[in-house]
Design an enzyme around this catalytic site. Structure first.
Site: not given
Ligand code: NAD
Length: 523
Positions: A161, A236, A258, A292
């Site tokens: 998000w 994520g 990522e 991130c």
């Molecule tokens: P999250 O891992 O909770 O969710 C990310 C996405 O994965 C969402 O769409 C969620 O619905 C989905 N998801 C959740 N469980 C899943 C499963 N079991 N199987 C498949 N999909 C699933 O992360 P968040 O809270 O939305 O985002 C924050 C995190 O993202 C932070 O740790 C941040 O550092 C990371 N992030 C990394 C980058 C990068 O480029 N490295 C960029 C942005 C955010």
């Protein structure tokens, strides 16, 4: 501006139309989407099921064949039209991204910049990346070896998000240009930015089924996208990334991940402190720290520590925190209650274990339900949650170090390895320090944008911050299958002709191998 005076910019009829456009195979549970500025529900979106995702992937698989048959110039033209539409429609994109993420307008505009830059870069480079390549053949002059690049099929993208425009579409653009179809599952919190971008891609000429958005929960819709796709691009948290990698691995589906970070900033004694302080403010508090690649640890050489800290605290106190759909506020809201809870827990834990809060440290319910003040701490130590865990909020610890060597050691003392920055007036020394930091990107005299916006260069995480890369050649070719086609024009590589005794053949080949080692043209 008080909350009651703050109009929700995005048109609610437009949001209803977008929610209704999510294709489902039947009636589905509706998930509420909140405006973080106020905590109000702005709309609901369908919780897509396995069946919905399977149907979307099936449609995508069918449509992908025709899309891949189009000349690359046509696909590139569509992406360039999309580039223009994103700039033309930026006001609506910014309104919707702000509405559902609670970020400041300039932070949302960074996303528009990123999407347009990525579209331009890949649209102009795709033909080069896809061009067949001649490689050295097995036997000089006798083997003609070429490498072709084919699309993989259906690319599943699962996104978070925090950057709802960038992370919905910037990874999709190279996949589409390579001839793949894409099924995207955006975060539950921010589906409307993704749906709006889908409409712009359609308007630009990308066929409906070639780029689809399914909405819903991660464990259901997200897991189904991972299960059904031919390549998975996940962004994520690290723990979710491990689950995704396990499922992809079990299916032998390739994936890029990522993930999270605990990014260090290093200020050397010869740094321009004014620039370093601006970099720290940007690198720690952009998007309320929900970035991130933002910094959660700053290491400053002892000689300039007091002055740096003093200026950093003063600049941070001057930040304008609050809601607003116009350019103005510097720091927006956190996305929701879970994020606020993590940030409060990390700060309380650090303070209870002896850290000092120099500025910030409090939630600001008077501004909106999830606002938290930009916070600078010192005295972070082993055993505090924020020493090692990602906070993902506007909280940073600043510590003195005796030398660049100590800064490098502390920077590397982390499970993560995403982004870092080094501040020095000596570029050579900066590069030398940067090369020793175990992070996928290191910026010198810039917080994060120098490396991130160098779209021609790979970007991604070492260690627990991820697998694979976005951007550059690496971020394009991951969406292709390479195929080697080798034509043997004369003789055979490992078979002697009938009339040559095998022993002679072995001797002749031994001589040939020795010669090949020495001849620059063939080795
Ligand atoms: P999250 O891992 O909770 O969710 C990310 C996405 O994965 C969402 O769409 C969620 O619905 C989905 N998801 C959740 N469980 C899943 C499963 N079991 N199987 C498949 N999909 C699933 O992360 P968040 O809270 O939305 O985002 C924050 C995190 O993202 C932070 O740790 C941040 O550092 C990371 N992030 C990394 C980058 C990068 O480029 N490295 C960029 C942005 C955010």
């Amino acid at each position: 501006m008080t909350l009651s005076e703050l109009p929700a910019r995005a048109d609610s009829a437009a949001l209803s139309r977008l929610a209704a456009s999510v294709p489902t195979e039947g009636d589905r549970e509706e998930i509420p989407v909140e405006a973080p500025y106020s905590g109000d529900t702005i709309q609901t979106i369908p919780a897509s099921t396995d069946a919905d995702v399977s149907a979307a992937v099936e449609r995508a698989r069918e449509a992908q064949k025709l899309w891949a048959d189009r000349p690359i110039s046509e696909r590139a033209e569509a992406v360039l039209r999309f580039h223009d539409l994103v700039l033309d429609e930026r006001t609506e994109l910014l309104d919707v991204a702000q509405l559902e993420s609670g970020k400041a307008r300039l932070d949302a505009f960074e996303e528009v910049l990123d999407v347009a830059t990525t579209a331009r870069h890949y649209a102009y480079r795709a033909a080069d990346y896809l061009a067949p390549e001649r490689r050295k053949g097995a036997l000089p002059l006798m083997t003609d070896t070429r490498v072709y690049r084919h699309p993989i099929g259906v690319v599943g993208i699962v996104s978070p998000w925090n950057y709802p425009l960038t992370l919905s579409v910037s990874d999709a653009l190279p996949a589409l240009l390579a001839g793949n179809a894409v099924v995207l599952k955006p975060a539950e919190e921010t589906p409307f930015s993704a749906l709006l971008l889908r409409d712009l891609l359609r308007e630009a000429g990308v066929p409906d089924d070639v780029f689809q958005v399914v909405t819903g929960r991660g464990g259901e819709a997200g897991a189904a996208v991972v299960e059904e796709s031919d390549f998975v691009c996940f962004t994520g948290g690290t723990e979710t990334g491990r689950t995704v990698a396990e499922r992809a691995g079990a299916n032998l589906t390739d994936c890029s991940l990522e993930l999270g970070g605990k990014n260090p900033m290093v200020v050397l004694g010869d740094a321009d402190l004014e620039k370093a302080v601006s970099g720290a403010v940007q690198g720690c508090f952009t998007n309320a720290g929900q970035l991130c690649i933002s910094f959660e640890r700053v290491y400053v050489e002892r000689g300039v520590y007091d002055e740096f800290l003093d200026r950093f605290v003063r600049r941070t106190r001057g930040l304008d925190v609050g809601p607003g759909y116009d350019y103005g506020p510097d720091v927006g809201s956190l996305v929701g209650p879970d994020q606020l809870e993590t940030v409060e827990r990390h700060v309380e834990d650090a303070v209870s274990k002896g850290a000092d809060v120099l500025t910030g440290g409090r939630a600001r319910p008077d501004l909106g339900p999830y606002f938290f003040e930009p916070t600078i701490l010192t005295g972070a130590r082993e055993g505090m949650k924020l020493a090692r865990e990602e906070t993902f909020g506007p909280v940073v610890s600043v510590e003195p170090v005796e030398s660049a060597r100590e800064a490098i050691r502390l920077a590397n003392d982390s499970a993560y390895g995403l982004n870092a920055s080094v501040w020095t007036e000596d570029g050579e020394r900066g590069r030398e320090v940067a090369r020793q930091i175990e992070c996928g990107t290191v910026n010198i005299n810039d917080a994060y944008a120098a490396a991130w916006a160098s779209v021609d260069a790979p970007m991604g995480g070492m260690k627990d911050s991820g697998l694979g890369r976005r951007h550059g050649r690496e971020g394009f070719l991951k969406y292709t299958e390479s195929q080697t086609v080798a034509e043997q024009r004369a003789g055979a590589v490992t078979e002697p002709p009938d009339w040559v005794p095998e022993g002679w053949y072995a001797e002749a080949m031994t001589l040939l191998l020795r010669a090949m080692k020495r001849l620059p043209g063939v080795r």
